[in-house]
Design a protein around this motif. Structure first.
Motif, mmCIF file in Angstrom:
data_model
loop_
_atom_site.group_PDB
_atom_site.id
_atom_site.type_symbol
_atom_site.label_atom_id
_atom_site.label_comp_id
_atom_site.label_asym_id
_atom_site.label_seq_id
_atom_site.Cartn_x
_atom_site.Cartn_y
_atom_site.Cartn_z
ATOM 1 N N VAL A 209 -9.226 -19.835 52.755
ATOM 2 C CA VAL A 209 -8.034 -19.675 51.914
ATOM 3 C C VAL A 209 -6.783 -19.860 52.770
ATOM 4 C CG1 VAL A 209 -6.694 -17.985 50.574
ATOM 5 C CG2 VAL A 209 -9.137 -18.277 50.134
ATOM 6 N N ALA A 210 -6.915 -19.595 54.066
ATOM 7 C CA ALA A 210 -5.785 -19.781 54.986
ATOM 8 C C ALA A 210 -5.256 -21.200 54.949
ATOM 9 C CB ALA A 210 -6.210 -19.422 56.406
ATOM 10 N N LYS A 211 -6.096 -22.175 54.658
ATOM 11 C CA LYS A 211 -5.635 -23.565 54.625
ATOM 12 C C LYS A 211 -4.549 -23.761 53.571
ATOM 13 C CE LYS A 211 -9.963 -25.575 56.377
ATOM 14 N NZ LYS A 211 -10.619 -24.352 56.836
ATOM 15 N N SER A 212 -4.682 -23.077 52.449
ATOM 16 C CA SER A 212 -3.669 -23.193 51.405
ATOM 17 C C SER A 212 -2.403 -22.425 51.786
ATOM 18 C CB SER A 212 -4.238 -22.690 50.078
ATOM 19 O OG SER A 212 -5.392 -23.441 49.726
ATOM 20 N N ILE A 213 -2.542 -21.388 52.597
ATOM 21 C CA ILE A 213 -1.358 -20.727 53.159
ATOM 22 C C ILE A 213 -0.678 -21.670 54.151
ATOM 23 C CG2 ILE A 213 -0.544 -18.772 54.540
ATOM 24 C CD1 ILE A 213 -2.874 -17.133 53.388
ATOM 25 N N ALA A 214 -1.491 -22.366 54.949
ATOM 26 C CA ALA A 214 -0.943 -23.304 55.936
ATOM 27 C C ALA A 214 -0.083 -24.374 55.274
ATOM 28 C CB ALA A 214 -2.078 -23.956 56.717
ATOM 29 N N VAL A 215 -0.591 -24.984 54.200
ATOM 30 C CA VAL A 215 0.181 -26.051 53.555
ATOM 31 C C VAL A 215 1.424 -25.475 52.876
ATOM 32 C CG1 VAL A 215 -0.908 -26.088 51.247
ATOM 33 C CG2 VAL A 215 -0.101 -28.208 52.283
ATOM 34 N N SER A 216 1.421 -24.204 52.564
ATOM 35 C CA SER A 216 2.617 -23.561 52.018
ATOM 36 C C SER A 216 3.667 -23.378 53.107
ATOM 37 C CB SER A 216 2.247 -22.217 51.388
ATOM 38 O OG SER A 216 1.224 -22.379 50.421
ATOM 39 N N LEU A 329 6.495 -15.978 54.240
ATOM 40 C CA LEU A 329 5.723 -14.760 53.964
ATOM 41 C C LEU A 329 6.601 -13.575 53.598
ATOM 42 C CD1 LEU A 329 3.065 -15.060 56.823
ATOM 43 C CD2 LEU A 329 2.845 -15.763 54.427
ATOM 44 N N TYR A 330 7.513 -13.218 54.465
ATOM 45 C CA TYR A 330 8.312 -12.027 54.219
ATOM 46 C C TYR A 330 9.322 -12.245 53.101
ATOM 47 C CZ TYR A 330 6.281 -10.020 58.476
ATOM 48 O OH TYR A 330 5.409 -9.531 59.426
ATOM 49 N N LYS A 331 9.709 -13.498 52.868
ATOM 50 C CA LYS A 331 10.636 -13.787 51.769
ATOM 51 C C LYS A 331 10.033 -13.456 50.411
ATOM 52 C CE LYS A 331 13.887 -17.214 53.493
ATOM 53 N NZ LYS A 331 14.510 -18.522 53.211
ATOM 54 N N ILE A 332 8.710 -13.631 50.264
ATOM 55 C CA ILE A 332 8.096 -13.398 48.956
ATOM 56 C C ILE A 332 7.295 -12.093 48.926
ATOM 57 C CG2 ILE A 332 8.037 -15.878 48.555
ATOM 58 C CD1 ILE A 332 5.003 -15.772 48.846
ATOM 59 N N GLY A 333 7.494 -11.258 49.938
ATOM 60 C CA GLY A 333 6.865 -9.940 49.930
ATOM 61 C C GLY A 333 5.455 -9.903 50.465
ATOM 62 N N MET A 334 5.009 -10.954 51.171
ATOM 63 C CA MET A 334 3.669 -10.946 51.762
ATOM 64 C C MET A 334 3.706 -10.213 53.105
ATOM 65 S SD MET A 334 2.260 -14.776 50.755
ATOM 66 C CE MET A 334 0.617 -14.514 51.473
ATOM 67 N N SER A 350 -6.414 -22.334 59.795
ATOM 68 C CA SER A 350 -7.540 -22.872 59.046
ATOM 69 C C SER A 350 -8.437 -21.760 58.535
ATOM 70 C CB SER A 350 -8.353 -23.824 59.931
ATOM 71 O OG SER A 350 -8.745 -23.154 61.127
ATOM 72 N N SER A 351 -8.276 -20.540 59.060
ATOM 73 C CA SER A 351 -9.205 -19.479 58.689
ATOM 74 C C SER A 351 -8.703 -18.079 59.008
ATOM 75 C CB SER A 351 -10.550 -19.698 59.387
ATOM 76 O OG SER A 351 -11.463 -18.684 59.089
ATOM 77 N N GLN A 352 -8.050 -17.890 60.146
ATOM 78 C CA GLN A 352 -7.817 -16.563 60.681
ATOM 79 C C GLN A 352 -6.496 -15.953 60.207
ATOM 80 O OE1 GLN A 352 -10.532 -17.523 64.571
ATOM 81 N NE2 GLN A 352 -8.600 -16.538 64.924
ATOM 82 N N VAL A 353 -6.483 -15.632 58.922
ATOM 83 C CA VAL A 353 -5.381 -14.881 58.322
ATOM 84 C C VAL A 353 -5.990 -13.665 57.643
ATOM 85 C CG1 VAL A 353 -3.496 -14.907 56.648
ATOM 86 C CG2 VAL A 353 -4.038 -16.984 57.936
ATOM 87 N N TRP A 354 -5.323 -12.534 57.773
ATOM 88 C CA TRP A 354 -5.740 -11.305 57.082
ATOM 89 C C TRP A 354 -4.669 -10.962 56.068
ATOM 90 C CZ3 TRP A 354 -10.024 -7.890 58.009
ATOM 91 C CH2 TRP A 354 -10.971 -8.439 58.885
ATOM 92 N N GLY A 409 -7.061 -31.885 46.813
ATOM 93 C CA GLY A 409 -5.676 -32.318 46.862
ATOM 94 C C GLY A 409 -5.171 -32.267 48.289
ATOM 95 N N ALA A 410 -4.139 -31.471 48.527
ATOM 96 C CA ALA A 410 -3.599 -31.257 49.865
ATOM 97 C C ALA A 410 -3.830 -29.806 50.245
ATOM 98 C CB ALA A 410 -2.111 -31.608 49.915
ATOM 99 N N GLN A 411 -4.968 -29.548 50.882
ATOM 100 C CA GLN A 411 -5.365 -28.210 51.335
ATOM 101 C C GLN A 411 -5.609 -27.243 50.172
ATOM 102 O OE1 GLN A 411 -5.548 -27.508 55.128
ATOM 103 N NE2 GLN A 411 -5.802 -29.686 54.700
ATOM 104 N N TRP A 412 -5.758 -27.766 48.975
ATOM 105 C CA TRP A 412 -6.179 -26.993 47.805
ATOM 106 C C TRP A 412 -7.302 -27.756 47.115
ATOM 107 C CZ3 TRP A 412 -3.989 -22.380 45.694
ATOM 108 C CH2 TRP A 412 -2.825 -21.911 46.332
ATOM 109 N N TRP A 413 -8.228 -27.020 46.528
ATOM 110 C CA TRP A 413 -9.320 -27.606 45.744
ATOM 111 C C TRP A 413 -8.878 -27.730 44.288
ATOM 112 C CZ3 TRP A 413 -13.838 -29.201 48.055
ATOM 113 C CH2 TRP A 413 -14.045 -28.780 49.385
ATOM 114 N N LEU A 414 -9.404 -28.736 43.597
ATOM 115 C CA LEU A 414 -8.957 -29.063 42.251
ATOM 116 C C LEU A 414 -10.064 -28.848 41.227
ATOM 117 C CD1 LEU A 414 -7.167 -32.440 43.078
ATOM 118 C CD2 LEU A 414 -6.328 -30.093 43.388
ATOM 119 N N TYR A 415 -9.746 -28.038 40.226
ATOM 120 C CA TYR A 415 -10.649 -27.825 39.095
ATOM 121 C C TYR A 415 -10.115 -28.659 37.932
ATOM 122 C CZ TYR A 415 -13.268 -24.173 41.410
ATOM 123 O OH TYR A 415 -14.086 -23.487 42.281
#
Length: 475
Positions: A209-216, A329-334, A350-354, A409-415
């Motif tokens: 899921v970190a990959k989608s955080i990365a592209v953000s 992150l801190y701008k949106i309260g994460m 790519s992976s190591q986010v908590w 897509g770009a670091q996100w999976w598409l349903y």
């Protein structure tokens, strides 16, 4: 309508790394033991100091479901030694070598020291000087309404689905172990359930899921004019004029279409993840094996290199380390989110986010709002559409007949239309052991599921859960 570029079995192969035993012949017994000690030290460190978990929780969750290469060794090694004052964890594995050490830092979480490094080396780990937010509580922003935690939401059909998932109903996977389920709109948390011992401030590892955080994070850099996705990625190690990798664009990395060799299974980067390696002595060293943009291959290295390119473009290491927090992150309260680094100061995004379920939901809300938060355009206008548009090169259509899997897509999976019971605009961040963030713009909805699914067996059936949540809300 999106093109139908879906594949069977991709999730099982590329998202669920523990299902594969990819020990390379070049890895000696001594190296694998160092890996196992690194796994135990690092996961214990992150779970203790990022997640606030007890030893019992760590043994039950973080130290289970491990891929076969190191699973038995992790269990056989001595218990981790936790230094609460120094926020440091050590695991001994060889009488002639220093223990494997993982060191926590504010904001940046835990970093492994290289194999062979003594504890004194922790003084040289990267750190940043920022006010540290209080992560002991969650203020519930931006939601004006919140259903009672583990309680009745007032919507009987939705409550039934959520309780079935958290209680382990076989409908969603006979071997699945769910820790959190949450459904939200930008205005309200419709339902939120946790297993015993978990709260809105309990964080878990995101895995991919970190990959989608990365592209953000990269999207925030695009918004600020630092990056151009169409331009070659500014990876410093590729600067030599004879290096053909200089032509790989940031977009090709985001599409998992770099053309680089990333081992047989690109989802396994053991030397970096658990071996004390660094991004610059692993990801940047691989050669081309296909023309960039012509082949889709799921690879942790493509994500790592895209973030490395941000560091190269910024040219300021201190600003680079602060950037994810200050720009996104801190701008949106994460404030409960810890993106961890290697010992040289590159993010392992790519992976190591908590992070917590609510923090992931906040990211989902940002995408529902097309990158706007409190009136500020944090991500470029249209970024949600960009990341959810099918990449030119897609996963293979058939990978063994193990079920329908999403496009990319770009670091996100598409349903998309391959899932007729799910809105065609749905896109998702998917990670090992059942970490899921689903964004459905047409329904103005975010769905979160976190878990500790086993390495093998019948894992959580996300598409069934999404379908049931949507059907329940319609009732």
């Amino acid at each position: 309508m999106r093109a139908s570029y879906l594949t069977r079995g991709v999730l099982g192969l590329v998202l669920m790394a523990p299902a594969l035993s990819m020990a390379q012949e070049t890895e000696t017994e001594e190296t694998v033991r160092a890996y196992a000690a690194g796994y135990k030290a690092h996961f214990t460190c992150s779970a203790t100091f990022n997640g606030g978990k007890t030893l019992a929780q760590i043994k039950a969750h973080e130290l289970t479901g491990i891929y076969p290469l190191v699973a038995d060794l992790v269990a056989q090694l001595p218990d981790a030694e936790i230094d609460a004052e120094k926020k440091r964890v050590s695991v001994r594995y060889d009488p002639d070598m220093p223990p494997r050490i993982s060191q926590w830092r504010p904001h940046l979480g835990c970093a492994q020291l290289p194999v062979g490094a003594e504890a004194s080396a922790a003084a040289y780990l990267p750190a940043i000087d920022l006010p540290e937010p209080d992560a002991r509580t969650d203020d519930g922003a931006p939601w004006q309404e919140k259903a009672p935690i583990n309680g009745d939401s007032g919507h009987q059909a939705l409550d039934k689905v959520m309780r079935a998932a958290i209680e382990g109903d076989a409908r969603y996977g006979a071997n699945a172990l769910t820790s959190v389920v949450m459904v939200a709109t930008p205005e309200a948390i419709l339902s939120e359930h946790y297993i015993e011992g978990f709260t809105p401030t309990t964080s878990q590892r995101t895995w991919s899921v970190a990959k989608s955080i990365a592209v953000s994070v990269l999207g925030a850099a695009v918004q600020q004019g630092m990056l151009d996705v169409k331009a070659p990625a500014t990876v410093p190690e590729w600067n030599h004029p004879a290096d053909p990798r200089r032509a790989i664009t940031l977009e090709q990395l985001l599409h998992m279409a770099s053309g680089l060799d990333s081992n047989q299974a690109g989802n396994r980067t053991d030397r970096l993840y658990i071996g004390g390696g660094a991004v610059t002595d692993t990801s940047t060293e691989f050669a081309l094996e296909a023309p960039p943009g012509k082949r889709w291959k799921y690879a942790n290295n493509d994500t790592l290199l895209s973030v490395r390119a941000l560091r190269g473009a910024m040219g300021d290491d201190a600003a680079f380390l602060r950037f994810p927090f200050e720009a996104l992150l801190y701008k949106i309260g994460m404030v409960h989110t810890k993106p961890e680094t290697d010992w040289r100061g590159d993010f392992v995004l790519s992976s190591q986010v908590w992070t917590t379920a609510r923090d992931l939901a906040r990211l989902g809300v940002l995408y529902l709002n097309d990158g706007v938060w409190d009136g500020e355009q944090i991500l470029p206008e249209g970024w949600a559409q960009y990341v959810s548009t099918p990449a030119p090169s897609q996963p293979p259509l058939d990978r063994g007949g193990s079920g329908v899997t999403p496009g990319y897509g770009a670091q996100w999976w598409l349903y998309n239309e391959r899932f007729p019971d799910i809105p065609n605009d749905s896109f998702a961040a998917l990670g090992n052991r059942g970490q899921y963030l689903v964004v459905i713009p047409s329904r103005n909805l975010v769905i979160i599921r976190r878990g500790y699914d086993p390495a093998r067996g019948d894992r959580f059936k996300l598409d069934v859960f999404i379908r049931d949540v949507l059907a329940a809300i319609r009732e």
